[in-house]
Scaffold this active site. Structure first.
Site, PDB file in Angstrom:
ATOM      1  N   GLN A 211       5.997   4.977   7.916  1.00 52.80           N
ATOM      2  CA  GLN A 211       7.122   4.422   7.168  1.00 52.80           C
ATOM      3  C   GLN A 211       8.087   5.534   6.782  1.00 52.80           C
ATOM      4  O   GLN A 211       7.701   6.519   6.153  1.00 52.80           O
ATOM      5  CB  GLN A 211       6.590   3.712   5.918  1.00 52.80           C
TER       6      GLN A 211
ATOM      7  N   GLU B 231      11.512   6.278   4.625  1.00 51.52           N
ATOM      8  CA  GLU B 231      12.223   5.603   3.542  1.00 51.52           C
ATOM      9  C   GLU B 231      13.052   6.540   2.675  1.00 51.52           C
ATOM     10  O   GLU B 231      13.355   6.223   1.517  1.00 51.52           O
ATOM     11  CB  GLU B 231      11.226   4.812   2.684  1.00 51.52           C
TER      12      GLU B 231
ATOM     13  N   ALA C  12      14.072  -0.703   0.699  1.00 54.57           N
ATOM     14  CA  ALA C  12      14.180  -0.587  -0.758  1.00 54.57           C
ATOM     15  C   ALA C  12      14.231   0.876  -1.188  1.00 54.57           C
ATOM     16  O   ALA C  12      15.132   1.297  -1.926  1.00 54.57           O
ATOM     17  CB  ALA C  12      13.021  -1.308  -1.433  1.00 54.57           C
ATOM     18  N   ASP C  13      13.270   1.666  -0.732  1.00 55.50           N
ATOM     19  CA  ASP C  13      13.254   3.080  -1.099  1.00 55.50           C
ATOM     20  C   ASP C  13      14.405   3.840  -0.453  1.00 55.50           C
ATOM     21  O   ASP C  13      14.973   4.744  -1.065  1.00 55.50           O
ATOM     22  CB  ASP C  13      11.916   3.710  -0.721  1.00 55.50           C
TER      23      ASP C  13
ATOM     24  N   HIS D 298       1.880  -1.176  -3.397  1.00 57.18           N
ATOM     25  CA  HIS D 298       2.519  -1.755  -4.577  1.00 57.18           C
ATOM     26  C   HIS D 298       1.788  -2.976  -5.134  1.00 57.18           C
ATOM     27  O   HIS D 298       2.099  -3.418  -6.236  1.00 57.18           O
ATOM     28  CB  HIS D 298       3.969  -2.129  -4.260  1.00 57.18           C
TER      29      HIS D 298
END
Length: 263
Positions: A147, A149, A174-175, A45
C-alpha cells in the site's frame, strides 16, 4: 496449492471487493454470499487480531469470495501468524520504499527465499501438515500487495514496482490526500491526478493496481484506467447509512451528526 485471487490478477481480470471492518465472522459470512470477488479483512483500522481474522477466514472459506488480509503494520511476526492461520493474500500498509517492499515479500516466503518461520505442524494453512509438500508449494501461492499512501511512497513507486514478489500496489486515497494537504478530500484534483498517474504506471509495469473508492463514478474511472482490484464499499458504512436511511423514512430524527468521511 492455488490462490484464485492472485491468478485473477495475473490474468488481468478486474476484481471487485468490499472492505470488512465489523471484525465479526457472522457478518463476514453474510457478506461472503453477496457476490464480491474479494473481501478485505482489516487489521489496521478495525478491531481485529489473529483470532478474529482466523474466524473470518473460516467463515468466508466455503464461498467464492477471496479473502485479503491487511495486518496493522509491515511486521514479519504478525505476517507469519496471519499466514499460518490461512491468509494467502496480504495488503501491507504504509510501504514507503523498495526496501520495505522487499521486507514484506521476505516475510511471506520460507527460507531460503525469505524469513517466514517454519511451524507448519501448528498451522491451519498447511492443514496441520496434511497438505503434501506444503513447505515447497506455499511460496508460490502467496500474493503480496503493498500500500502506497504518501508523497514519499509515490516518489518511490518505480523502485517499488521493480521488487520481485510484489503482485500489486494499492493506493490509499485517505492517507494520500491527508499527506498532500487535503485531509478528508481524496477527490481534490491534485489527489486524483496522483492516483490516476499511479494506476497507469503500476499497470504499465505489469503489476496490479488497486484502490478503495466508494464513489461509484470514480471507482469505474479507475477500472477504465486499468485498476485490477477495486473495493467499492465498506461494511460499516453500508450498515450505518442504511440504518440511518431506514430511520429517516419513518421520520426518526438523526441524533448525531458528523462528517461523511472518505468512504
Amino acid at each position: 496449492m492455488k490462490n484464485a485471487f492472485k491468478d485473477a490478477l495475473k490474468a488481468g481480470r478486474p476484481q471487485i471487493g468490499l472492505w470488512l471492518g465489523l471484525a465479526n465472522s457472522y457478518s463476514a459470512e453474510l457478506l461472503a454470499g453477496a457476490g464480491f470477488d474479494w473481501l478485505l479483512i482489516d487489521g489496521e483500522h478495525a478491531p481485529n487480531n489473529v483470532q478474529t481474522v482466523l474466524t473470518q477466514l473460516q467463515a468466508i472459506a466455503p464461498y467464492p469470495s477471496q479473502p485479503v488480509v491487511r495486518p496493522s503494520w509491515n511486521d514479519p511476526v504478525q505476517i507469519k501468524q496471519l499466514l499460518d492461520v490461512g491468509a494467502q493474500t496480504l495488503l501491507i500498509p504504509m510501504v514507503q520504499n523498495a526496501d520495505e517492499a522487499r521486507n514484506a515479500v521476505a516475510a511471506t516466503r520460507y527460507p531460503p527465499a525469505g524469513i517466514r518461520g517454519v511451524g507448519s505442524a501448528l498451522a491451519r494453512a498447511s492443514r496441520w501438515n496434511r497438505i503434501p509438500e506444503y513447505l515447497h508449494l506455499a511460496n508460490d501461492a502467496m500474493c503480496v500487495l503493498v500500500q502506497i499512501e504518501t508523497r514519499e511512497a509515490m516518489s518511490n513507486l518505480a523502485s517499488i514496482l521493480d521488487v520481485d514478489g510484489i503482485d500489486g500496489v494499492f493506493i490509499g486515497p485517505a492517507d494520500l490526500s491527508a499527506d498532500m494537504g487535503f485531509a478528508g478530500n481524496p477527490q481534490h484534483p491534485e489527489v486524483q491526478a496522483a492516483i490516476e498517474n499511479a494506476i497507469v504506471q503500476i499497470r504499465a509495469a505489469g503489476k496490479a493496481p488497486g484502490i478503495l473508492m466508494a464513489n461509484e463514478a470514480l471507482a469505474k474511472r479507475y477500472l477504465e484506467l486499468g485498476a485490477l482490484f477495486v473495493a467499492v464499499g465498506v461494511d460499516t458504512t453500508l450498515l450505518a447509512r442504511g440504518a440511518e436511511a431506514l430511520a429517516a423514512r419513518f421520520g426518526v430524527e438523526k441524533k448525531l451528526s458528523g462528517a461523511s468521511g472518505v468512504y
